[in-house]
Design a protein around this motif. Structure first.
Motif, PDB file in Angstrom:
ATOM      1  N   VAL A 175      52.260  53.108  -2.490  1.00  0.00           N
ATOM      2  CA  VAL A 175      52.622  54.223  -1.606  1.00  0.00           C
ATOM      3  C   VAL A 175      51.347  54.927  -1.166  1.00  0.00           C
ATOM      4  O   VAL A 175      50.493  55.243  -1.986  1.00  0.00           O
ATOM      5  N   PHE A 176      51.209  55.111   0.133  1.00  0.00           N
ATOM      6  CA  PHE A 176      50.052  55.819   0.674  1.00  0.00           C
ATOM      7  C   PHE A 176      50.520  57.108   1.300  1.00  0.00           C
ATOM      8  O   PHE A 176      51.475  57.118   2.051  1.00  0.00           O
ATOM      9  N   ARG A 177      49.832  58.197   0.969  1.00  0.00           N
ATOM     10  CA  ARG A 177      50.255  59.476   1.513  1.00  0.00           C
ATOM     11  C   ARG A 177      49.170  60.046   2.417  1.00  0.00           C
ATOM     12  O   ARG A 177      47.977  59.808   2.204  1.00  0.00           O
ATOM     13  N   ASN A 178      49.615  60.743   3.421  1.00  0.00           N
ATOM     14  CA  ASN A 178      48.709  61.522   4.246  1.00  0.00           C
ATOM     15  C   ASN A 178      49.433  62.820   4.553  1.00  0.00           C
ATOM     16  O   ASN A 178      50.499  62.816   5.149  1.00  0.00           O
ATOM     17  N   LEU A 179      48.877  63.913   4.083  1.00  0.00           N
ATOM     18  CA  LEU A 179      49.613  65.184   4.173  1.00  0.00           C
ATOM     19  C   LEU A 179      49.371  65.935   5.473  1.00  0.00           C
ATOM     20  O   LEU A 179      49.781  67.073   5.621  1.00  0.00           O
ATOM     21  N   ASP A 180      48.679  65.284   6.405  1.00  0.00           N
ATOM     22  CA  ASP A 180      48.429  65.945   7.682  1.00  0.00           C
ATOM     23  C   ASP A 180      49.747  66.370   8.325  1.00  0.00           C
ATOM     24  O   ASP A 180      50.638  65.547   8.536  1.00  0.00           O
ATOM     25  N   PRO A 181      49.892  67.673   8.634  1.00  0.00           N
ATOM     26  CA  PRO A 181      51.167  68.143   9.200  1.00  0.00           C
ATOM     27  C   PRO A 181      51.557  67.438  10.506  1.00  0.00           C
ATOM     28  O   PRO A 181      52.737  67.355  10.833  1.00  0.00           O
ATOM     29  N   ALA A 182      50.560  66.910  11.226  1.00  0.00           N
ATOM     30  CA  ALA A 182      50.875  66.236  12.488  1.00  0.00           C
ATOM     31  C   ALA A 182      51.699  64.974  12.252  1.00  0.00           C
ATOM     32  O   ALA A 182      52.436  64.531  13.116  1.00  0.00           O
ATOM     33  N   LEU A 183      51.537  64.383  11.062  1.00  0.00           N
ATOM     34  CA  LEU A 183      52.297  63.162  10.744  1.00  0.00           C
ATOM     35  C   LEU A 183      53.685  63.481  10.216  1.00  0.00           C
ATOM     36  O   LEU A 183      54.493  62.588  10.021  1.00  0.00           O
ATOM     37  N   HIS A 184      53.928  64.744   9.937  1.00  0.00           N
ATOM     38  CA  HIS A 184      55.235  65.125   9.376  1.00  0.00           C
ATOM     39  C   HIS A 184      55.895  66.177  10.249  1.00  0.00           C
ATOM     40  O   HIS A 184      55.936  67.348   9.893  1.00  0.00           O
ATOM     41  N   PRO A 185      56.380  65.789  11.402  1.00  0.00           N
ATOM     42  CA  PRO A 185      57.025  66.795  12.246  1.00  0.00           C
ATOM     43  C   PRO A 185      58.351  67.247  11.658  1.00  0.00           C
ATOM     44  O   PRO A 185      58.952  66.527  10.853  1.00  0.00           O
TER      45      PRO A 185
END
Lengths: 476, 567
Positions: free
Chosen positions: A24-34
């Protein structure tokens, strides 16, 4: 010119074989989580709905008593032992694990008024008519012969309540207008207290301050006694009489009383002039209450045929339990682990309920547990959103209409009583001067009754009657 | 403040602190401020001195502490509430800081094209040159498909960037697995294909055909024909709301919930034919480009457009919006590409082209691609400021470009043109670090299934589409009177009686001869009628008297015993 492009090797992002851990790879950038907030809200809403879907609190009934169950007690040492006393004088011991009666005896001639387990857990005490009896408490014993009491204490007056000391070989009973303290080794009470001239209904030892006793009586008072001093300490007089009293096990400064006026009052023992909190929701007299071992909530049983669970700092109940066949509830208990609620009612049945209506019983896998935790947090975070709140607060009540009538009746009666109160005070004064005034009181009673009949077009509700008579009886 | 200054990033942080200061002056009580001059009004984190840490803290505040502005907790008098709110806020700030720290651990870096000499120009680099200098795996991305018969081609990428959907105007549809460079399914529909879109994953897609919109699965099986969508021109799918939107020649915008099959909303744009549709990924609002040069913004809960702005002096041919919903680029037949600030609805700058641009797209990392005639140019840093020369370019001689779409999570631009499809490499276009729980290009079948279920559980209601999606779960800061007024208005509307449906006046058969004669006889007063009328009146009178007597006796019966003596 320097060039670098994204190039991903599939092997680094996928697992080699089936047994491997999923990468599992996470990226917490808010742009990726609308819509993160909106999605979280939706999840909270779903969790609340699921909660309602799984809310099936009734686990089972313990059937066997031949008369209404009047009192119950739990051992402080054992999770499975459960004692009940019925109106026909029978005492039963139940094994909660297998949900079976393991021991029974006709202990008293009339009601079994009170039960209490000795701190060691080996014996228990029952009180009824004019005796206190000590019995052996043993779940495993399955002998069918009629068991005999270990000890019997006799008294000249009716005994109405019993509570064992938390450590010593003492127990306290309520005998008519007096509170008696008994020693195991003595046949007569070692101490006797009284303050007031009315019957006492409930006596309870404080769990921390072990020489402190609290009692409630039909003189509408809650009285505190200190056994070291040998005298009563303080007294608070409420509007109506209290049926039961319980100390908060985690905050032993506080206690809650179940009152006849449909409410519960939490008091700080240092400040008896004012209740800390009033717990409202019942529409009938509250008959009994019991605290959870955590001290965070308590369960109440009422004459309105419902069981409610209150947070100890909440003015309103968080849960209401009822069934079609459950009659007036006389005794309630929280199980020793705080997960279940036990109730005994007039319909001779004992019922086992979950303390959390939608709680999942049995072993949960860690993943499920994590998910439940997450949902719990979400529900807490969004509890004030109107939709979530509406769903969370909704309760299905089959006898909703009845309750509503009772509720509106209660309000109406309170209004009339208030109106009459000032008039009654005048009558009271006149009564001292001339006994004929008493007839006026009776007339005013009839007036109230007819007023209500005309208003409702029906006969008076039982609770309402009781309510009015109580108000007027001391005056008459 | 000029709109360019409002951008996030290096100067964005400055503007944030500006904004917070502004908020303070409006919200704080001036007298209190004077009294307690020392109290910092903004709860800032006291960071250690190193520049790296300060930068990180700044980033956490700017990027992750969404809506956590200056707090007014210190004004509260309730101690318990105060401590609880303080604890919550602390937790939020810590989480934000953790998220900012997490950025350093991201494993991959974005692609780039770096010039070494002064005369080195990146736009001079052809795709052929590029192919010689990149690694082996990337070389697979340089390819073209010659499909000269059934073009021009339009295309769509799945959300995780793995599958490509290719549609030829003459009815040729193909699903291509880009990871394996393999055609999964090919269809020949034999009707015009105007547009197509993947639904929530590569398992299903929608095609705007000549008459209706059709849904197919990845096996090429026709699942549904959406007859509500007539004569569709363009399609858009909102993945978080499960809404498929189409707009047709008549200018009707229709939203269909693909999870329940319900037609959620139909909006008449009243602006005629629409050739461009694009969703704002930040708030799921749809942007429509009309033939009149107007761009209008739509949400399914509103019958009118939320915003409509005149963008071009000619039909709008393409719209693109960056993923954070700040900038919109619009292409018009007037030969211009304009960049707009979506918070102020103002034009920032424009680019002029020799031929009218036909398609336009913005990549995940903010590269702007424009297709005009048979040329494609990609512009870097072209949104916040005006770029003066293109970043990369490519020509497809003899074939006019139809559609451009950047591939998510890859440095690839897909170009559909008259004679087929070209895959072009643009370094630095795609997001290097994907989030497996959001969109995973290497999804296994089981993961896909799980994501589908979770997606459906978390499906957002269509009413939640607003210009500011952050308003959900936030405190409504409207003044009390205004809210009360709104509530009253809603209540009044609820109470208003529903007008009963007027019954249709059925005239058929009314003028038949028999009916006419009967009607003539109806109102004739003769002796017989008079007697009948008298009889009826007498009977009524007797009945009334009888009832009065009965009700009196009944009342006496019903009264309680104690009150009977009053009767």
């Amino acid at each position: 010119m320097k060039i670098k492009t994204l190039s991903r090797c599939e092997e680094t992002f996928t697992r080699e074989c089936k047994g491997d851990v999923v990468k599992v790879f996470r990226n917490l950038d808010p742009a990726l989580h609308p819509f993160d907030k909106a999605r979280e809200y939706t999840r909270a809403l779903q969790a609340t709905k699921l909660d309602k879907l799984f809310a099936k609190p009734f686990i089972g009934a313990l059937d066997g008593h031949a008369d209404g169950v009047f009192c119950s007690a739990l051992s402080k040492r054992n999770l499975v032992q459960f004692l009940t006393g019925a109106c026909d004088g029978e005492v039963r011991v139940w094994d909660l694990n297998v949900r079976k009666c393991v021991w029974r005896a006709y202990a008293h001639a009339g009601f079994v008024r009170g039960l209490s387990v000795a701190p060691g857990g080996g014996t228990f005490f029952s009180c009824g008519d004019k005796t206190v009896k000590q019995w052996t408490l043993c779940v495993a014993d399955d002998s069918r012969q009629e068991p005999a009491a270990l000890n019997t204490w006799l008294h000249s007056e009716t005994l109405t309540s019993i509570d064992h000391h938390w450590r010593n070989a003492h127990f306290a009973t309520a005998a008519d207008t007096r509170v008696l303290v008994w020693d195991h080794a003595r046949s007569n009470p070692v101490q006797s207290f009284s303050w007031g001239c009315d019957a006492i209904s409930c006596v309870r030892y404080n769990p921390a301050e072990r020489s402190l006793l609290a009692s409630t009586g039909s003189d509408r008072a809650v009285t505190l006694f200190d056994t070291r001093e040998g005298a009563a300490m303080r007294k608070a007089v409420l509007v109506m009489r209290s049926n039961a009293l319980a100390w908060n096990p985690q905050e032993p400064l506080n206690f809650t009383v179940a009152s006849e006026d449909h409410n519960l009052y939490t008091f700080d023992l240092r400040k008896l002039d004012q209740a800390k909190l009033i717990h409202k929701d019942h529409v009938g007299a509250v008959m009994d209450l019991a605290f959870s071992p955590t001290g965070q909530e308590f369960v109440t049983g009422s004459y309105d045929r419902t069981v409610r669970i209150f947070g100890h700092r909440e003015g309103r109940s968080r849960e209401v339990y009822h069934t079609k066949r459950m009659q007036r509830v006389f005794c309630v208990n929280f199980s020793g682990d705080g997960r279940f609620v036990l109730t005994g009612s007039d319909d001779t049945n004992l019922r086992i309920w979950k303390a959390e209506a939608s709680q999942q019983l049995g072993v949960k896998v860690p993943r499920a547990e994590k998910k439940l935790e997450y949902e719990e947090a979400l529900k807490k975070r969004y509890q004030h959103m109107p939709e979530v709140r509406r769903i969370a607060k909704h309760r299905h009540r089959a006898n909703d209409a009845k309750l509503k009538i009772a509720g509106s009746m209660q309000e109406k009666i309170a209004k009339i009583v208030n109106l009459c109160q000032s008039a009654n005070r005048r009558l009271w004064r006149r009564f001292h001067r001339c006994p004929r005034a008493a007839t006026h009181v009776v007339y005013s009673l009839i007036f109230v009754k007819h007023y209500i009949e005309l208003e409702r077009g029906m006969s008076l509700h039982y609770i309402a009657l009781e309510h009015i008579f109580f108000k007027f009886v001391p005056i008459c | 403040m000029s709109p360019t200054n409002r951008k996030r990033g290096n100067d964005g942080s400055k503007s944030h602190s500006d904004a917070s200061c502004k908020l303070d002056t409006t919200m704080g009580d001036p007298t209190e401020k004077q009294g307690k001059g020392k109290r910092p009004l903004v709860n800032t984190y006291q960071s250690a001195g190193t520049p790296l840490e300060r930068q990180r803290d700044e980033k956490s505040r700017v990027l992750y502490e969404n809506g956590l502005g200056p707090s007014s907790i210190h004004k509260l008098t309730d101690k318990r509430l105060k401590s609880r709110l303080k604890r919550t806020e602390k937790r939020y700030r810590e989480a934000a800081l953790e998220a900012a720290r997490f950025d350093m651990l991201l494993p991959h870096e974005a692609g780039y094209l770096e010039q070494e000499g002064l005369l080195d120009q990146s736009w001079k680099l052809t795709q052929r040159d590029m192919k010689r200098h990149v690694d082996l795996q990337t070389t697979n991305q340089f390819f073209h498909l010659d499909l000269p018969v059934l073009g021009p081609y339009t295309l769509d990428w799945a959300r995780n960037g793995r599958h490509l959907l290719l549609g030829g105007r003459q009815g040729h549809v193909a699903v291509i697995d880009s990871l394996r460079t393999d055609v999964t399914r090919e269809l020949h529909l034999r009707t015009p294909v105007r547009d197509l879109a993947f639904l929530h994953n590569e398992g299903m897609f929608a095609v705007a055909q000549k008459k209706y919109v059709y849904l197919y699965d990845n096996q090429g099986l026709e699942l549904h024909c959406l007859r509500g969508h007539i004569d569709p021109n363009r399609l858009a799918f909102l993945p978080y709301h499960y809404l498929l939107a189409s707009v047709g020649r008549a200018g009707w915008l229709k939203y269909q919930d693909v999870s329940t099959g319900k037609l959620v909303a139909e909006c008449n744009t009243r602006k005629g034919v629409c050739l461009a549709i694009r969703q704002n990924p930040f708030n799921a609002v749809l942007h429509l480009g009309h033939a009149s040069g107007v761009v209008s913004l739509w949400s399914p809960s509103m019958g009118q457009s939320l915003v409509s702005m005149l963008c071009h002096r000619g039909p709008v041919s393409g719209i693109a919006i960056d993923r954070e919903g700040r900038y919109m680029a619009s292409a018009g037949m007037d030969g211009e590409v304009k960049v707009w600030d979506l918070r102020l609805y103002k034009q920032l700058h424009h680019y002029t082209f020799t031929t009218a641009p036909s398609s336009i797209d913005i990549s995940q990392r903010g590269l702007l691609a424009v297709g005009f005639g048979c040329h494609v140019t990609v512009w870097k840093d072209a949104l916040a400021q005006k770029a003066h020369s293109p970043y990369v370019r490519h020509d497809i001689p003899g074939n006019a470009v139809d559609t451009l779409r950047f591939r998510p999570f890859e440095d690839v631009l897909g170009i559909g043109h008259k004679g087929g499809y070209v895959s072009m490499v643009v370094p630095g276009a795609g997001e290097p670090n994907f989030d497996s729980l959001e969109a995973n290009p290497f999804q296994s079948r089981k993961q896909r299934r799980e994501a589908e279920v979770h997606g459906l559980l978390d499906k957002l209601a269509p009413e939640t589409i607003t210009l500011d999606p952050r308003s959900i779960g936030a405190v409504d800061r409207q003044p009390d009177e205004l809210m009360k007024e709104q509530r009253d208005m809603m209540g009044e509307a609820d109470r208003r009686p529903v007008k009963p449906k007027k019954e249709k006046n059925r005239m058929r058969g009314k003028n038949k001869l028999g009916k006419k004669l009967k009607r003539k006889q109806m109102n004739v007063v003769d002796e017989k009628t008079l007697i009948l009328k008298q009889k009826l009146a007498d009977a009524r009178k007797v009945d009334k008297e009888k009832r009065a007597v009965e009700s009196r006796s009944e009342q006496v019966d019903r009264a309680p015993r104690a009150l009977k003596r009053f009767f």
